[in-house]
Design an enzyme around this catalytic site. Structure first.
Site, PDB file in Angstrom:
ATOM      1  N   CYS A 268       0.840  -1.204   0.000  1.00 65.60           N
ATOM      2  CA  CYS A 268       0.000   0.000   0.000  1.00 65.60           C
ATOM      3  C   CYS A 268       0.873   1.251   0.000  1.00 65.60           C
ATOM      4  O   CYS A 268       0.644   2.189  -0.781  1.00 65.60           O
ATOM      5  CB  CYS A 268      -0.925  -0.014   1.217  1.00 65.60           C
ATOM      6  SG  CYS A 268      -2.151   1.314   1.226  1.00 65.60           S
ATOM      7  N   CYS A 269       1.893   1.286   0.862  1.00 65.08           N
ATOM      8  CA  CYS A 269       2.820   2.419   0.908  1.00 65.08           C
ATOM      9  C   CYS A 269       3.572   2.577  -0.408  1.00 65.08           C
ATOM     10  O   CYS A 269       3.812   3.702  -0.866  1.00 65.08           O
ATOM     11  CB  CYS A 269       3.816   2.242   2.050  1.00 65.08           C
ATOM     12  SG  CYS A 269       3.133   2.485   3.707  1.00 65.08           S
TER      13      CYS A 269
ATOM     14  N   CYS B  15      -1.039   8.973   6.758  1.00 68.90           N
ATOM     15  CA  CYS B  15      -2.392   8.618   6.335  1.00 68.90           C
ATOM     16  C   CYS B  15      -3.279   8.424   7.566  1.00 68.90           C
ATOM     17  O   CYS B  15      -2.826   7.918   8.594  1.00 68.90           O
ATOM     18  CB  CYS B  15      -2.378   7.341   5.505  1.00 68.90           C
ATOM     19  SG  CYS B  15      -1.587   7.528   3.881  1.00 68.90           S
TER      20      CYS B  15
ATOM     21  N   CYS C  97      -3.558   5.049   9.380  1.00 72.64           N
ATOM     22  CA  CYS C  97      -2.283   4.498   9.830  1.00 72.64           C
ATOM     23  C   CYS C  97      -1.584   5.370  10.871  1.00 72.64           C
ATOM     24  O   CYS C  97      -0.412   5.156  11.176  1.00 72.64           O
ATOM     25  CB  CYS C  97      -1.353   4.299   8.639  1.00 72.64           C
ATOM     26  SG  CYS C  97      -2.024   3.219   7.366  1.00 72.64           S
TER      27      CYS C  97
ATOM     28  N   CYS D  99       7.949   3.876   5.755  1.00 72.64           N
ATOM     29  CA  CYS D  99       7.010   3.533   4.684  1.00 72.64           C
ATOM     30  C   CYS D  99       7.730   3.098   3.411  1.00 72.64           C
ATOM     31  O   CYS D  99       7.087   2.591   2.498  1.00 72.64           O
ATOM     32  CB  CYS D  99       6.116   4.731   4.376  1.00 72.64           C
ATOM     33  SG  CYS D  99       7.008   6.176   3.745  1.00 72.64           S
TER      34      CYS D  99
END
Length: 232
Positions: free
Chosen positions: A117-118, A200, A203, A227
């Site tokens: 995702c990162c 985010c 997170c 990240c």
């Protein structure tokens, strides 16, 4: 390359923040970019770059999962300085494929999912932005994490194949906040609620008294909290 980096570290080690940023062009760096996450360190650097009208392009990555307070801060910053901050977004196809396969909040389910995702929302976007740049300025500080304590003022970033400049590497959080207060620099209101490092929304949580500065990032994971943007 190592000799070049060593020379820069030696030359810039005793310069002030303003002097260091102003000297960059004389070192042959033509396309200088600064990546801002709109955190306190980055807002400080944005203030110095904009008020001194330095030839440095400022950009930010909108991951699609930022806090609304971060979006408001971006608009407030642009309005205050009347200068442009370029905004870049993830590749839609990459993101849609990942979410379809794993789910919208799959980063909670495994470290691999979180890293992917990162990578899609940040790392891949940054690679695109840094193409053609000569120098990448960051707001990294040694105090932020154990990993960052080993960073130098200048370093060669192997992942992105670019020289990186960390002008705030030796600054403390108190120095950062004092500077922000002195010059009335816009900052995210979340900082006042314990969000020292803001990323985010899903997170990031506020840190507890005595916790590491980055403890609020990916709090459900153990170990190194990065990240993927700053591996070295």
């Amino acid at each position: 390359m190592s000799q070049h980096i060593d020379r820069l570290n030696q030359k810039f080690k005793d310069t002030s923040l303003d002097q260091g940023l102003d000297l960059l062009s004389s070192e042959g760096f033509g396309n200088i970019v600064f990546s801002s996450s709109l955190g306190q360190e980055d807002q400080l650097l944005t203030h110095v770059i904009f008020t001194n009208d330095l030839p440095i392009t400022i950009f930010t990555l909108d991951t699609g999962r930022l806090f609304e307070q971060t979006h408001v801060l971006l608009e407030k910053t642009i309005s205050k300085y009347q200068k442009s901050i370029q905004v870049y977004h993830p590749n839609n196809q990459e993101l849609e494929t990942f979410i379809k396969a794993t789910g919208v909040n799959s980063f909670y389910h495994s470290v691999d999912n979180r890293k992917t995702c990162c990578q899609i929302r940040k790392t891949n976007v940054l690679k695109r932005v840094l193409e053609g740049a000569d120098l990448w300025i960051t707001g990294l500080r040694a105090q932020q994490s154990q990993h960052r304590q080993g960073l130098d003022l200048f370093q060669w970033d192997q992942q992105f194949q670019i020289t990186k400049y960390n002008p705030l590497i030796d600054w403390t959080l108190d120095q950062i906040t004092n500077f922000i207060d002195k010059f009335d620099i816009p900052q995210n209101p979340l900082h006042a609620s314990g969000f020292i490092s803001v990323g985010c929304a899903p997170c990031t949580r506020p840190i507890k008294p005595g916790e590491d500065i980055r403890a609020g990032r990916w709090w459900w994971e153990e170990g190194k909290k990065e990240c993927g943007l700053h591996l070295n």
